[in-house]
Design a protein around this motif. Structure first.
Motif, PDB file in Angstrom:
ATOM      1  N   ARG A  33      35.603 -36.396-107.038  1.00 53.73           N
ATOM      2  CA  ARG A  33      34.761 -35.624-107.958  1.00 53.73           C
ATOM      3  C   ARG A  33      34.079 -36.516-109.000  1.00 53.73           C
ATOM      4  NH1 ARG A  33      39.721 -33.378-108.698  1.00 53.73           N
ATOM      5  NH2 ARG A  33      40.939 -34.321-110.331  1.00 53.73           N
ATOM      6  N   ASP A  34      34.676 -37.698-109.273  1.00 57.62           N
ATOM      7  CA  ASP A  34      34.076 -38.629-110.227  1.00 57.62           C
ATOM      8  C   ASP A  34      34.681 -40.020-109.997  1.00 57.62           C
ATOM      9  OD1 ASP A  34      36.653 -38.543-111.470  1.00 57.62           O
ATOM     10  OD2 ASP A  34      35.984 -36.973-112.836  1.00 57.62           O
ATOM     11  N   PHE A  35      34.142 -41.007-110.697  1.00 57.46           N
ATOM     12  CA  PHE A  35      34.588 -42.383-110.499  1.00 57.46           C
ATOM     13  C   PHE A  35      36.064 -42.593-110.860  1.00 57.46           C
ATOM     14  CE2 PHE A  35      34.921 -46.871-111.844  1.00 57.46           C
ATOM     15  CZ  PHE A  35      34.634 -47.476-110.625  1.00 57.46           C
ATOM     16  N   PRO A  36      36.547 -42.086-111.998  1.00 58.07           N
ATOM     17  CA  PRO A  36      37.978 -42.292-112.297  1.00 58.07           C
ATOM     18  C   PRO A  36      38.900 -41.706-111.224  1.00 58.07           C
ATOM     19  CG  PRO A  36      36.821 -41.641-114.290  1.00 58.07           C
ATOM     20  CD  PRO A  36      35.851 -41.466-113.142  1.00 58.07           C
ATOM     21  N   THR A  37      38.529 -40.560-110.667  1.00 60.92           N
ATOM     22  CA  THR A  37      39.344 -39.977-109.597  1.00 60.92           C
ATOM     23  C   THR A  37      39.307 -40.870-108.361  1.00 60.92           C
ATOM     24  OG1 THR A  37      38.932 -37.749-110.444  1.00 60.92           O
ATOM     25  CG2 THR A  37      39.702 -37.934-108.157  1.00 60.92           C
ATOM     26  N   ALA A  38      38.154 -41.423-108.043  1.00 58.81           N
ATOM     27  CA  ALA A  38      38.054 -42.340-106.902  1.00 58.81           C
ATOM     28  C   ALA A  38      39.002 -43.525-107.076  1.00 58.81           C
ATOM     29  CB  ALA A  38      36.616 -42.824-106.728  1.00 58.81           C
ATOM     30  N   ILE A  39      39.064 -44.052-108.275  1.00 56.68           N
ATOM     31  CA  ILE A  39      39.948 -45.199-108.532  1.00 56.68           C
ATOM     32  C   ILE A  39      41.410 -44.769-108.451  1.00 56.68           C
ATOM     33  CG2 ILE A  39      40.618 -46.926-110.252  1.00 56.68           C
ATOM     34  CD1 ILE A  39      37.881 -47.361-108.752  1.00 56.68           C
ATOM     35  N   ARG A  40      41.744 -43.583-108.907  1.00 56.89           N
ATOM     36  CA  ARG A  40      43.124 -43.086-108.771  1.00 56.89           C
ATOM     37  C   ARG A  40      43.493 -42.953-107.290  1.00 56.89           C
ATOM     38  NH1 ARG A  40      41.733 -40.346-113.422  1.00 56.89           N
ATOM     39  NH2 ARG A  40      41.067 -38.443-112.364  1.00 56.89           N
ATOM     40  N   ILE A  41      42.568 -42.473-106.474  1.00 57.55           N
ATOM     41  CA  ILE A  41      42.826 -42.367-105.036  1.00 57.55           C
ATOM     42  C   ILE A  41      43.091 -43.749-104.455  1.00 57.55           C
ATOM     43  CG2 ILE A  41      41.762 -41.803-102.815  1.00 57.55           C
ATOM     44  CD1 ILE A  41      40.304 -39.477-104.312  1.00 57.55           C
ATOM     45  N   VAL A  42      42.277 -44.724-104.829  1.00 58.70           N
ATOM     46  CA  VAL A  42      42.480 -46.093-104.338  1.00 58.70           C
ATOM     47  C   VAL A  42      43.845 -46.614-104.781  1.00 58.70           C
ATOM     48  CG1 VAL A  42      41.672 -48.494-104.516  1.00 58.70           C
ATOM     49  CG2 VAL A  42      40.033 -46.648-104.145  1.00 58.70           C
ATOM     50  N   ASP A  43      44.224 -46.357-106.023  1.00 55.45           N
ATOM     51  CA  ASP A  43      45.541 -46.795-106.511  1.00 55.45           C
ATOM     52  C   ASP A  43      46.669 -46.203-105.673  1.00 55.45           C
ATOM     53  OD1 ASP A  43      44.564 -48.397-108.561  1.00 55.45           O
ATOM     54  OD2 ASP A  43      44.799 -46.843-110.100  1.00 55.45           O
ATOM     55  N   GLU A  44      46.563 -44.912-105.352  1.00 59.78           N
ATOM     56  CA  GLU A  44      47.605 -44.262-104.550  1.00 59.78           C
ATOM     57  C   GLU A  44      47.618 -44.792-103.116  1.00 59.78           C
ATOM     58  OE1 GLU A  44      47.724 -39.980-104.980  1.00 59.78           O
ATOM     59  OE2 GLU A  44      47.148 -40.159-107.092  1.00 59.78           O
ATOM     60  N   ILE A  45      46.445 -45.062-102.576  1.00 60.12           N
ATOM     61  CA  ILE A  45      46.381 -45.668-101.242  1.00 60.12           C
ATOM     62  C   ILE A  45      47.040 -47.040-101.264  1.00 60.12           C
ATOM     63  CG2 ILE A  45      44.822 -46.665 -99.513  1.00 60.12           C
ATOM     64  CD1 ILE A  45      42.866 -44.335-100.182  1.00 60.12           C
ATOM     65  N   ALA A  46      46.799 -47.806-102.319  1.00 57.34           N
ATOM     66  CA  ALA A  46      47.391 -49.141-102.432  1.00 57.34           C
ATOM     67  C   ALA A  46      48.915 -49.086-102.407  1.00 57.34           C
ATOM     68  CB  ALA A  46      46.904 -49.829-103.708  1.00 57.34           C
ATOM     69  N   VAL A  47      49.495 -48.096-103.063  1.00 57.18           N
ATOM     70  CA  VAL A  47      50.953 -47.952-103.071  1.00 57.18           C
ATOM     71  C   VAL A  47      51.461 -47.703-101.650  1.00 57.18           C
ATOM     72  CG1 VAL A  47      52.856 -46.482-103.860  1.00 57.18           C
ATOM     73  CG2 VAL A  47      51.095 -47.216-105.482  1.00 57.18           C
ATOM     74  N   GLU A  48      50.821 -46.788-100.937  1.00 54.55           N
ATOM     75  CA  GLU A  48      51.249 -46.487 -99.560  1.00 54.55           C
ATOM     76  C   GLU A  48      51.014 -47.679 -98.638  1.00 54.55           C
ATOM     77  OE1 GLU A  48      53.018 -43.802 -98.578  1.00 54.55           O
ATOM     78  OE2 GLU A  48      53.011 -43.394-100.719  1.00 54.55           O
ATOM     79  N   ALA A  49      49.911 -48.379 -98.830  1.00 53.59           N
ATOM     80  CA  ALA A  49      49.613 -49.556 -98.011  1.00 53.59           C
ATOM     81  C   ALA A  49      50.682 -50.631 -98.207  1.00 53.59           C
ATOM     82  CB  ALA A  49      48.230 -50.099 -98.359  1.00 53.59           C
ATOM     83  N   GLU A  50      51.117 -50.817 -99.427  1.00 53.61           N
ATOM     84  CA  GLU A  50      52.172 -51.802 -99.696  1.00 53.61           C
ATOM     85  C   GLU A  50      53.480 -51.396 -99.040  1.00 53.61           C
ATOM     86  OE1 GLU A  50      52.371 -54.949-101.566  1.00 53.61           O
ATOM     87  OE2 GLU A  50      50.312 -54.720-100.842  1.00 53.61           O
ATOM     88  N   LYS A  51      53.801 -50.111 -99.082  1.00 57.85           N
ATOM     89  CA  LYS A  51      55.034 -49.634 -98.439  1.00 57.85           C
ATOM     90  C   LYS A  51      55.037 -49.953 -96.945  1.00 57.85           C
ATOM     91  CE  LYS A  51      55.830 -45.648-101.476  1.00 57.85           C
ATOM     92  NZ  LYS A  51      55.806 -44.166-101.527  1.00 57.85           N
ATOM     93  N   LEU A  52      53.868 -49.832 -96.310  1.00 53.19           N
ATOM     94  CA  LEU A  52      53.758 -50.073 -94.876  1.00 53.19           C
ATOM     95  C   LEU A  52      53.403 -51.526 -94.544  1.00 53.19           C
ATOM     96  CD1 LEU A  52      51.758 -46.875 -93.848  1.00 53.19           C
ATOM     97  CD2 LEU A  52      54.180 -47.344 -93.415  1.00 53.19           C
ATOM     98  N   ASN A  53      53.094 -52.321 -95.575  1.00 48.82           N
ATOM     99  CA  ASN A  53      52.581 -53.671 -95.384  1.00 48.82           C
ATOM    100  C   ASN A  53      51.387 -53.644 -94.423  1.00 48.82           C
ATOM    101  OD1 ASN A  53      52.401 -56.439 -95.827  1.00 48.82           O
ATOM    102  ND2 ASN A  53      53.710 -56.911 -94.079  1.00 48.82           N
ATOM    103  N   HIS A  54      50.481 -52.710 -94.693  1.00 48.00           N
ATOM    104  CA  HIS A  54      49.292 -52.501 -93.862  1.00 48.00           C
ATOM    105  C   HIS A  54      48.163 -52.073 -94.788  1.00 48.00           C
ATOM    106  CE1 HIS A  54      47.231 -52.002 -90.136  1.00 48.00           C
ATOM    107  NE2 HIS A  54      46.948 -50.730 -90.368  1.00 48.00           N
ATOM    108  N   HIS A  55      47.099 -52.837 -94.828  1.00 44.16           N
ATOM    109  CA  HIS A  55      46.111 -52.668 -95.882  1.00 44.16           C
ATOM    110  C   HIS A  55      44.731 -52.330 -95.322  1.00 44.16           C
ATOM    111  CE1 HIS A  55      49.407 -55.221 -97.265  1.00 44.16           C
ATOM    112  NE2 HIS A  55      49.323 -54.445 -98.320  1.00 44.16           N
TER     113      HIS A  55
END
Length: 96
Positions: A33-55
Motif C-alpha cells: 500500500r506504500d513504501f514503508p509497508t513494502a520495506i516491512r514485507i522485505v524485512d519479513e521475507i529476509a527473516v524467512e530466507a535466513e531461516k531456510l538459508n535461501h535468498h
C-alpha cells in the motif's frame, strides 16, 4: 538438492498461483500500500530466507516488489524455492 523436473514444477506452481515460471526461476510481483509497508514485507521475507538459508532476488520499486527464486547450486528450481514462495505468499497476504 536436485532440481525438479518440468512436470513437478508445474504441479508445485498450482500451490503458489501468484508465481509464474520464467526459465529456471519462479517470479512474483507484490504491490504494497506504500513504501514503508513494502520495506516491512522485505524485512519479513529476509527473516524467512535466513531461516531456510535461501535468498530471493528482490527488486524494490517504490511500493512494488519484484521477486525471483531459483536454487543456483542445483541449477534450477527445487522444493526450497516453492517452500520460500509459499512463505512469501503468507507474508504478502498479511499486509494486504
Amino acid at each position: 538438492m536436485d532440481p525438479l523436473d518440468d512436470s513437478t514444477v508445474n504441479q508445485r506452481l498450482d500451490g503458489v498461483p501468484q508465481w509464474r515460471r520464467e526459465g529456471d526461476e519462479i517470479r512474483r510481483t507484490v504491490e504494497a500500500r506504500d513504501f514503508p509497508t513494502a520495506i516491512r514485507i522485505v524485512d519479513e521475507i529476509a527473516v524467512e530466507a535466513e531461516k531456510l538459508n535461501h535468498h530471493p532476488d528482490i527488486d524494490i520499486r517504490w511500493r512494488t516488489l519484484h521477486l525471483a527464486l531459483t536454487t543456483h547450486d542445483a541449477g534450477g528450481l527445487t522444493e526450497l524455492d516453492f517452500t520460500l514462495a509459499a512463505r512469501i505468499d503468507g507474508i504478502a497476504a498479511s499486509h494486504a
